[in-house]
Design a protein around this motif. Structure first.
Motif, PDB file in Angstrom:
ATOM      1  N   THR B  69      55.318  46.371  64.864  1.00  0.00           N
ATOM      2  CA  THR B  69      55.462  47.043  66.009  1.00  0.00           C
ATOM      3  C   THR B  69      54.046  47.270  66.801  1.00  0.00           C
ATOM      4  N   ALA B  70      53.058  47.457  65.690  1.00  0.00           N
ATOM      5  CA  ALA B  70      51.466  47.600  66.215  1.00  0.00           C
ATOM      6  C   ALA B  70      50.799  46.364  66.420  1.00  0.00           C
ATOM      7  N   LYS B  71      51.461  45.463  66.093  1.00  0.00           N
ATOM      8  CA  LYS B  71      50.968  44.111  66.003  1.00  0.00           C
ATOM      9  C   LYS B  71      49.590  43.836  65.226  1.00  0.00           C
ATOM     10  N   HIS B  72      49.435  44.472  63.946  1.00  0.00           N
ATOM     11  CA  HIS B  72      48.571  44.201  63.156  1.00  0.00           C
ATOM     12  C   HIS B  72      48.833  43.822  61.482  1.00  0.00           C
ATOM     13  N   PHE B  73      47.941  43.363  60.903  1.00  0.00           N
ATOM     14  CA  PHE B  73      48.179  42.987  59.533  1.00  0.00           C
ATOM     15  C   PHE B  73      46.743  43.031  59.039  1.00  0.00           C
ATOM     16  N   SER B  74      46.807  43.290  57.621  1.00  0.00           N
ATOM     17  CA  SER B  74      45.656  43.843  56.704  1.00  0.00           C
ATOM     18  C   SER B  74      45.788  43.091  55.419  1.00  0.00           C
ATOM     19  N   LEU B  75      44.344  42.815  54.968  1.00  0.00           N
ATOM     20  CA  LEU B  75      44.056  42.597  53.535  1.00  0.00           C
ATOM     21  C   LEU B  75      43.758  43.601  52.748  1.00  0.00           C
ATOM     22  N   HIS B  76      44.278  43.757  51.664  1.00  0.00           N
ATOM     23  CA  HIS B  76      43.820  44.733  50.796  1.00  0.00           C
ATOM     24  C   HIS B  76      43.293  43.931  49.506  1.00  0.00           C
ATOM     25  N   ILE B  77      41.980  44.376  49.101  1.00  0.00           N
ATOM     26  CA  ILE B  77      41.652  43.761  47.824  1.00  0.00           C
ATOM     27  C   ILE B  77      41.264  45.040  46.914  1.00  0.00           C
ATOM     28  N   THR B  78      41.989  45.130  45.686  1.00  0.00           N
ATOM     29  CA  THR B  78      41.807  46.224  44.954  1.00  0.00           C
ATOM     30  C   THR B  78      40.705  45.803  43.829  1.00  0.00           C
ATOM     31  N   GLU B  79      40.094  46.636  43.070  1.00  0.00           N
ATOM     32  CA  GLU B  79      39.226  46.592  41.925  1.00  0.00           C
ATOM     33  C   GLU B  79      38.472  45.511  42.027  1.00  0.00           C
ATOM     34  N   THR B  80      37.575  45.350  43.309  1.00  0.00           N
ATOM     35  CA  THR B  80      36.733  44.217  43.646  1.00  0.00           C
ATOM     36  C   THR B  80      35.833  43.910  42.639  1.00  0.00           C
ATOM     37  N   GLN B  81      35.524  42.421  42.579  1.00  0.00           N
ATOM     38  CA  GLN B  81      34.759  41.789  41.767  1.00  0.00           C
ATOM     39  C   GLN B  81      33.574  41.115  42.366  1.00  0.00           C
ATOM     40  N   PRO B  82      32.399  40.964  41.963  1.00  0.00           N
ATOM     41  CA  PRO B  82      31.402  39.839  42.597  1.00  0.00           C
ATOM     42  C   PRO B  82      31.989  38.563  43.085  1.00  0.00           C
ATOM     43  N   GLU B  83      32.817  37.907  42.248  1.00  0.00           N
ATOM     44  CA  GLU B  83      33.467  36.620  42.690  1.00  0.00           C
ATOM     45  C   GLU B  83      34.459  36.906  43.984  1.00  0.00           C
ATOM     46  N   ASP B  84      34.547  38.182  44.217  1.00  0.00           N
ATOM     47  CA  ASP B  84      35.399  38.313  45.602  1.00  0.00           C
ATOM     48  C   ASP B  84      34.606  38.293  46.929  1.00  0.00           C
ATOM     49  N   SER B  85      33.068  38.209  46.640  1.00  0.00           N
ATOM     50  CA  SER B  85      32.339  37.911  47.656  1.00  0.00           C
ATOM     51  C   SER B  85      32.538  36.644  48.452  1.00  0.00           C
ATOM     52  N   ALA B  86      32.729  36.731  49.676  1.00  0.00           N
ATOM     53  CA  ALA B  86      33.046  35.421  50.465  1.00  0.00           C
ATOM     54  C   ALA B  86      33.266  35.747  52.029  1.00  0.00           C
ATOM     55  N   VAL B  87      33.387  34.880  52.695  1.00  0.00           N
ATOM     56  CA  VAL B  87      34.121  34.932  53.946  1.00  0.00           C
ATOM     57  C   VAL B  87      35.539  35.046  54.060  1.00  0.00           C
ATOM     58  N   TYR B  88      36.321  36.025  54.610  1.00  0.00           N
ATOM     59  CA  TYR B  88      37.600  36.178  54.695  1.00  0.00           C
ATOM     60  C   TYR B  88      38.138  36.142  55.975  1.00  0.00           C
ATOM     61  N   PHE B  89      39.291  35.203  56.415  1.00  0.00           N
ATOM     62  CA  PHE B  89      39.798  34.824  57.803  1.00  0.00           C
ATOM     63  C   PHE B  89      41.246  35.097  57.656  1.00  0.00           C
ATOM     64  N   CYS B  90      41.588  35.672  58.765  1.00  0.00           N
ATOM     65  CA  CYS B  90      42.970  36.085  59.103  1.00  0.00           C
ATOM     66  C   CYS B  90      43.383  34.970  60.091  1.00  0.00           C
ATOM     67  N   ALA B  91      44.592  34.633  60.057  1.00  0.00           N
ATOM     68  CA  ALA B  91      44.880  33.750  61.127  1.00  0.00           C
ATOM     69  C   ALA B  91      46.560  34.200  61.591  1.00  0.00           C
ATOM     70  N   ASP B  92      47.187  33.795  62.777  1.00  0.00           N
ATOM     71  CA  ASP B  92      48.650  33.888  62.923  1.00  0.00           C
ATOM     72  C   ASP B  92      48.763  32.472  63.530  1.00  0.00           C
ATOM     73  N   LEU B  93      50.192  32.388  63.665  1.00  0.00           N
ATOM     74  CA  LEU B  93      50.709  31.342  63.975  1.00  0.00           C
ATOM     75  C   LEU B  93      52.089  31.444  64.903  1.00  0.00           C
ATOM     76  N   THR B  94      52.042  30.877  66.313  1.00  0.00           N
ATOM     77  CA  THR B  94      53.185  30.962  66.974  1.00  0.00           C
ATOM     78  C   THR B  94      53.754  29.650  67.562  1.00  0.00           C
ATOM     79  N   ASP B  95      52.732  28.742  67.578  1.00  0.00           N
ATOM     80  CA  ASP B  95      53.041  27.370  67.888  1.00  0.00           C
ATOM     81  C   ASP B  95      54.114  26.664  67.025  1.00  0.00           C
ATOM     82  N   SER B  96      55.128  26.013  67.349  1.00  0.00           N
ATOM     83  CA  SER B  96      56.202  25.300  66.850  1.00  0.00           C
ATOM     84  C   SER B  96      55.433  24.296  66.003  1.00  0.00           C
TER      85      SER B  96
END
Lengths: 111, 112
Positions: B69-96
């Motif tokens: 409805t709000a057209k949003h999506f989220s990533l949740h990372i719990t109990e973060t660890q140093p190896e979680d350090s990175a760049v995170y990308f979201c993406a969406d797909l509509t194209d067939s």
């Protein structure tokens, strides 16, 4: 066995030269892509092929020419290289409407 | 979709805390939403994805939620660890044909 392999990993070349990057996937995917990642990490699609047929051709200078000899290979040839072409180029493949598997990238530096 | 906005652009968290990254899309036809993690000098790797017929998906310490409805999506990372350090990308797909539109990325730094 690497699922999506790109060569070369690094490419340093002078302005005006012509260079090619090769990509191969052994996943049996129908669709392959070229993405460009600039210095700010933004991933922008350049081309997509489905079963050797070009289906996506974004606004890319015509100095860039993709070629897909078969559905497992997608190469990128760049003519008359310019400084602004310096970036990391990622090949990727996917089944239709699923996430991509990316290659390891080719860091192109034009000097 | 034509445009995917991703926030924040950088996120610094203490080890053990949670991290949340939010993306907003514009095309109501978007139906597939993957998240990628890119470590320094490496390729983006798919870590979790969700389709438009599902509201939430979890895989160990990571989860994705979708609000159509709000057209949003989220990533949740719990109990973060140093190896979680990175760049995170979201993406969406509509194209067939499978064209993914990526967000601008979030640099996550987990400090011990």
């Amino acid at each position: 066995d690497t699922a999506v392999s790109q060569t070369p990993k690094y490419l340093v070349t002078q302005m005006g030269n012509d260079k090619s990057i090769k990509c191969e996937q052994n996943l049996g995917h129908d669709t392959m892509y070229w993405y460009k990642q600039d210095s700010k990490k933004f991933l922008k699609i350049m081309f997509s092929y489905n079963n050797k047929e070009l289906i996506i051709n974004e606004t890319v200078p015509n100095r860039f020419s993709p070629k897909s000899p078969d559905k497992a290979h997608l190469n990128l040839h760049i003519n008359s290289l310019e400084l602004g072409d310096s970036a990391v180029y990622f090949c990727a493949s996917s089944p239709v409407n699923y996430g991509y598997t990316f290659g390891s990238g080719t860091r192109l530096t034009v000097v | 979709g034509e445009n995917v906005e991703q926030h924040p652009s950088t996120l610094s968290v203490q080890e053990g805390d949670s991290a949340v990254i939010k993306c907003t899309y514009s095309d109501s036809a978007s139906n597939y939403f993957p998240w990628y993690k890119q470590e320094l000098g490496k390729r983006p790797q798919l870590i979790i994805d969700i389709r438009s017929n599902v509201g939430e998906k979890k895989d160990q310490r990571i989860a994705v939620t979708l609000n159509k409805t709000a057209k949003h999506f989220s990533l949740h990372i719990t109990e973060t660890q140093p190896e979680d350090s990175a760049v995170y990308f979201c993406a969406d797909l509509t194209d067939s044909w499978g064209k993914l539109q990526f967000g601008a990325g979030t640099q996550v730094v987990v400090t011990p």
